[in-house]
Structures are given as C-alpha cells and as structure tokens.
Motif scaffolding. Structure first.
Motif, mmCIF file in Angstrom:
data_model
loop_
_atom_site.group_PDB
_atom_site.id
_atom_site.type_symbol
_atom_site.label_atom_id
_atom_site.label_comp_id
_atom_site.label_asym_id
_atom_site.label_seq_id
_atom_site.Cartn_x
_atom_site.Cartn_y
_atom_site.Cartn_z
ATOM 1 N N LEU A 149 0.845 -1.157 0.060
ATOM 2 C CA LEU A 149 0.054 -0.044 -0.018
ATOM 3 C C LEU A 149 0.764 1.424 0.055
ATOM 4 C CD1 LEU A 149 -2.898 -0.965 2.567
ATOM 5 C CD2 LEU A 149 -2.938 -1.172 0.081
ATOM 6 N N SER A 150 2.065 1.302 0.662
ATOM 7 C CA SER A 150 2.836 2.298 0.892
ATOM 8 C C SER A 150 3.678 2.806 -0.472
ATOM 9 C CB SER A 150 4.066 2.169 1.678
ATOM 10 O OG SER A 150 3.303 1.993 3.207
ATOM 11 N N GLU A 151 3.621 1.832 -1.500
ATOM 12 C CA GLU A 151 3.979 2.089 -2.846
ATOM 13 C C GLU A 151 3.280 3.218 -3.609
ATOM 14 O OE1 GLU A 151 4.232 -1.549 -4.816
ATOM 15 O OE2 GLU A 151 5.627 -2.170 -3.548
ATOM 16 N N ARG A 152 1.922 3.355 -3.038
ATOM 17 C CA ARG A 152 1.040 4.204 -3.602
ATOM 18 C C ARG A 152 0.288 5.184 -2.938
ATOM 19 N NH1 ARG A 152 -3.137 0.741 -7.139
ATOM 20 N NH2 ARG A 152 -4.420 2.559 -7.280
ATOM 21 N N TYR A 153 0.455 5.084 -1.562
ATOM 22 C CA TYR A 153 0.014 5.954 -0.658
ATOM 23 C C TYR A 153 0.688 6.306 0.671
ATOM 24 C CZ TYR A 153 -4.352 4.396 -2.950
ATOM 25 O OH TYR A 153 -5.318 3.683 -4.015
ATOM 26 N N THR A 154 0.560 7.459 1.279
ATOM 27 C CA THR A 154 1.360 7.667 2.591
ATOM 28 C C THR A 154 0.520 7.110 3.601
ATOM 29 O OG1 THR A 154 2.433 9.446 1.734
ATOM 30 C CG2 THR A 154 2.419 9.547 3.844
ATOM 31 N N LEU A 155 0.799 6.303 4.413
ATOM 32 C CA LEU A 155 0.019 5.557 5.568
ATOM 33 C C LEU A 155 0.813 6.240 6.723
ATOM 34 C CD1 LEU A 155 -0.456 1.789 4.470
ATOM 35 C CD2 LEU A 155 -1.634 3.845 3.978
ATOM 36 N N THR A 156 -0.100 6.893 7.558
ATOM 37 C CA THR A 156 0.235 7.289 8.722
ATOM 38 C C THR A 156 -0.562 6.800 10.095
ATOM 39 O OG1 THR A 156 0.461 9.742 7.881
ATOM 40 C CG2 THR A 156 0.382 9.521 10.389
ATOM 41 N N PRO A 157 0.042 5.949 10.958
ATOM 42 C CA PRO A 157 -0.417 5.190 11.992
ATOM 43 C C PRO A 157 -1.253 6.053 12.864
ATOM 44 C CG PRO A 157 1.820 4.732 11.711
ATOM 45 C CD PRO A 157 1.832 5.737 10.878
ATOM 46 N N LEU A 158 -2.324 5.756 13.287
ATOM 47 C CA LEU A 158 -3.353 6.521 14.257
ATOM 48 C C LEU A 158 -2.709 6.094 15.720
ATOM 49 C CD1 LEU A 158 -6.611 6.105 12.752
ATOM 50 C CD2 LEU A 158 -5.571 8.217 12.949
ATOM 51 N N PRO A 159 -2.747 6.893 16.761
ATOM 52 C CA PRO A 159 -2.261 6.731 17.892
ATOM 53 C C PRO A 159 -2.847 5.095 18.475
ATOM 54 C CG PRO A 159 -2.901 8.845 17.771
ATOM 55 C CD PRO A 159 -3.228 8.433 16.549
ATOM 56 N N ALA A 160 -1.975 4.552 18.985
ATOM 57 C CA ALA A 160 -2.208 3.155 19.571
ATOM 58 C C ALA A 160 -3.408 3.209 20.594
ATOM 59 C CB ALA A 160 -1.021 2.364 20.228
ATOM 60 N N ALA A 161 -3.462 4.535 21.287
ATOM 61 C CA ALA A 161 -4.584 4.670 22.266
ATOM 62 C C ALA A 161 -5.999 4.614 21.700
ATOM 63 C CB ALA A 161 -4.363 5.829 23.145
ATOM 64 N N GLU A 162 -5.978 4.904 20.585
ATOM 65 C CA GLU A 162 -7.291 4.879 19.882
ATOM 66 C C GLU A 162 -7.821 3.634 19.371
ATOM 67 O OE1 GLU A 162 -7.661 7.691 16.590
ATOM 68 O OE2 GLU A 162 -6.801 9.433 17.621
ATOM 69 N N ARG A 163 -6.897 2.623 19.442
ATOM 70 C CA ARG A 163 -7.248 1.430 19.053
ATOM 71 C C ARG A 163 -8.212 0.508 20.046
ATOM 72 N NH1 ARG A 163 -3.070 -3.112 16.668
ATOM 73 N NH2 ARG A 163 -4.456 -4.882 16.715
ATOM 74 N N GLY A 164 -8.055 0.643 21.294
ATOM 75 C CA GLY A 164 -8.544 -0.174 22.232
ATOM 76 C C GLY A 164 -8.477 -1.387 22.132
ATOM 77 N N SER A 165 -9.827 -2.275 22.005
ATOM 78 C CA SER A 165 -9.811 -3.616 21.888
ATOM 79 C C SER A 165 -9.949 -4.018 20.522
ATOM 80 C CB SER A 165 -10.776 -4.191 22.463
ATOM 81 O OG SER A 165 -12.042 -3.733 22.392
ATOM 82 N N ALA A 166 -9.960 -2.898 19.410
ATOM 83 C CA ALA A 166 -10.290 -3.188 18.280
ATOM 84 C C ALA A 166 -9.114 -3.945 17.450
ATOM 85 C CB ALA A 166 -10.198 -1.840 17.242
ATOM 86 N N PRO A 167 -9.481 -5.004 16.591
ATOM 87 C CA PRO A 167 -8.434 -5.841 16.021
ATOM 88 C C PRO A 167 -7.507 -5.169 14.861
ATOM 89 C CG PRO A 167 -10.512 -6.224 14.748
ATOM 90 C CD PRO A 167 -10.639 -5.242 16.016
ATOM 91 N N ALA A 168 -7.944 -3.958 14.547
ATOM 92 C CA ALA A 168 -7.137 -3.397 13.161
ATOM 93 C C ALA A 168 -6.315 -2.288 13.700
ATOM 94 C CB ALA A 168 -8.223 -2.790 12.028
#
Length: 340
Positions: A225-244
């Motif tokens: 995906l990074s070959e076509r898009y700039t991916l910026t990770p969201l803060p880990a604190a926002e993830r909670g119990s979400a799998p993604a």
C-alpha cells in the motif's frame, strides 16, 4: 498479561483469568453459505447443520439476552452467510428490543444485501462489514467459484444508502492471487467512501490446507500500500480492543486498517465471545473446546444455570490463540461453522 488466581467461587461476569472481560458477542446464525471461496471450503460445499440442531429464534434471543444482561455491548451477526437465515430481520428486531440495547453489526458476503439492507436497517441493524477480496470480476469468480461480484457491489451501495455506516470492507490478501492489487482495492473503497480492512489469512479453512509460509503478512500488505499511498499510523491509544491497526491514507481523513491476526495477535485486548448456530459457546475463534448451551436450554435450564455455563467457558479462555506455537492444532470446525 497478568494471570489471575483461580476463583474459589464461580466468576460472576464474562471475565477470564487474565483480566479480560467479554463485551463483543459474535453470533453465527447459520453455517450455510452461497459462495464457495477457495480459502474457506471445498467446491462441493460442506455438510450443512441439520435444522433441528440449530437454535430457533426464541432460543437464540434468550441466550443473546443473557449475554447482554452480563455485559455484552455489541452483537455481531455472522455465518456462514447470515443473509441466508430467513428470519434474520426478525432476529435483528429482537436484539434491538433488549434494554440495554447493544450495538448490532453484521458480517456478510454481500450477495443478498441489496434486497435486505433497508429492512435490516429498519429493524435495528447499525452497520455492516462486507467481505470482498478483489474488485476484478475474473479473480472474484476464481476465488468465490461464483460470478457474483456485481451483486456484492450492489449490496455495498444499498448498505450505504440505508445508513448502515460506516460501511466496512474486509479483504484477505493471498499470495499470487490478489496480493499485487491491494492498492487497487483501497482506491476503489476510497472512491466510494467505504472503510477497508485487510486481514491476514488464518488457519480456519475446512480443507486444513493453510500454510503460514504462503500467508501474506501485515507488513507485506503495508509495504504494498505504501508504494501508492502515504500511511500514517493512528495513535495506539485509539485502538482499544479493536483488531485493526489503522492508518490515515495520504493525511486523511480516510483510513485503512490492517488486522495482523497471525503475526501480531491482539489476544491481550480481546473482548470477544462466540455463539454458534447450534448453541455452543466458544471463548476464542481458535478454541479446541466449546460449551453446549442448546442441550441444557432444551432440558429446561434456568437463566442462572445458563449464565453459569457461559461464565465458566469464558473463564477458561487461554492467554492467546497459539498459532505460532509448535503444538498448534487448527480447530475442527471451519470458519463457516464457527462464525467470523
């Protein structure tokens, strides 16, 4: 992860001995499916569950109601293909009538969604995840062994029109099949306002042919995906119990998620319980055991007796799914029988 001491009395909520508490219930409403995806089941299909072994709507609602009473806040309907359960709309309405009302989601292949999206939304369904691994018609037909891509596209559009938002798309990248086109799938979803989640392929196929060496990893997907898009990770604190793990795409606001179920499992934060269509409670997707609720329910068990069985099953939840362990054994039930 802290290991809590074994209780001297039965647990009084859906907790396990590592301090996790179930809040998310996955309910398989049928094991039947109208696709024959190569990574899930053989071309001829599987022996389907006899109707008399499946929970009735009344039985299913009673058990779901007990889960809600014990702290479940989200119910996700799965299959097989949940749209194949004829009473699905009535089942959704029954769940929506609970007090407190849980959030209600559904994971579907989308084939029949165009016809049912409006009725499901009116009954109380909040949102959907649609499984779609490719946007190429030929590849779709090879993977699903059915020429139904146009139906899935129509189902996604109908879900968005009915307000079942955010509409999420689940995709599995497979080496030599669709891994080179993950960027195309993301672009397609961005153009339509769908939230895409890539999921590492897991050992849940009926054929037991999964091989970790052939699996496309989360790191590989991100690199593609990074070959076509700039991916910026969201803060880990926002993830909670979400799998993604979620990333802003080209600065946002659109995001893409990657679920590293195998290479970076999220077991430590897992808050899921599972109920199969034949009334078995499972504490993990990869569990080798389960607790039967159908038999005691049909023999007249009280709510407290059923709750005791449910709580006991959750208390026995292991630290992790163990896919990377030398002694890992794939569960006997395939994904279509457990529920996604």
């Amino acid at each position: 992860m802290t290991h809590l001491p074994l209780p001297t009395v039965r647990p009084t909520q859906l907790a396990d001995q590592f301090g996790r508490v179930a809040r998310d219930l996955r309910v398989s409403v049928t094991d039947r499916c109208n696709l024959r995806c190569t990574y899930c089941m053989p071309a001829e299909g599987l022996p389907w569950m006899p109707k008399q072994e499946m929970l009735t709507d009344e039985e299913m609602l009673r058990i779901i109601g007990l889960f809600v009473r014990d702290g479940i806040t989200q119910v996700r309907l799965t299959g097989g293909e949940p749209l194949l359960r004829r009473s699905l709309v009535e089942l959704v309405a029954g769940i929506a009538a609970f007090d407190p009302r849980p959030r209600i989601a559904m994971t579907t292949n989308g084939v029949g969604l165009e016809r049912m999206a409006g009725a499901l939304a009116a009954a109380g369904l909040d949102r959907v995840n649609v499984s779609l691994d490719t946007i190429d018609a030929e590849t779709f037909t090879q993977l699903a062994r059915r020429d139904r891509l146009a139906d899935v596209e129509a189902g996604l559009a109908a879900a968005a029109a009915a307000g079942l938002t955010p509409v999420k798309v689940n995709a599995v990248a497979m080496r030599g099949v669709n891994d080179a086109s993950v960027g195309d799938v993301l672009q397609w979803c961005l153009e339509r306002g769908y939230e895409l989640r890539f999921i590492e392929q897991m050992p849940l196929d009926a054929q037991h042919a999964w091989d970790r060496r052939d699996m496309v990893t989360a790191d590989e997907i991100r690199a593609r995906l990074s070959e076509r898009y700039t991916l910026t990770p969201l803060p880990a604190a926002e993830r909670g119990s979400a799998p993604a793990e979620r990333f802003l795409v080209d600065g946002g606001p659109a995001t893409v998620g990657i679920i590293a179920s195998v290479t970076a499992p999220f077991c430590a934060a897992c808050d899921r319980a599972r109920l199969t269509a034949d009334g078995q409670v499972r504490n993990c997707l990869f569990s080798r055991t389960e607790t039967d609720l159908r038999t005691p329910l049909r023999e007249g068990a009280s709510d407290e007796e059923l709750l005791g069985l449910m709580r006991g099953e959750m208390w026995r939840k292991r630290r992790g799914h163990g896919i990377g362990d030398p002694g890992f054994v794939q569960p006997d039930r395939p994904m279509s029988a457990i529920g996604g």
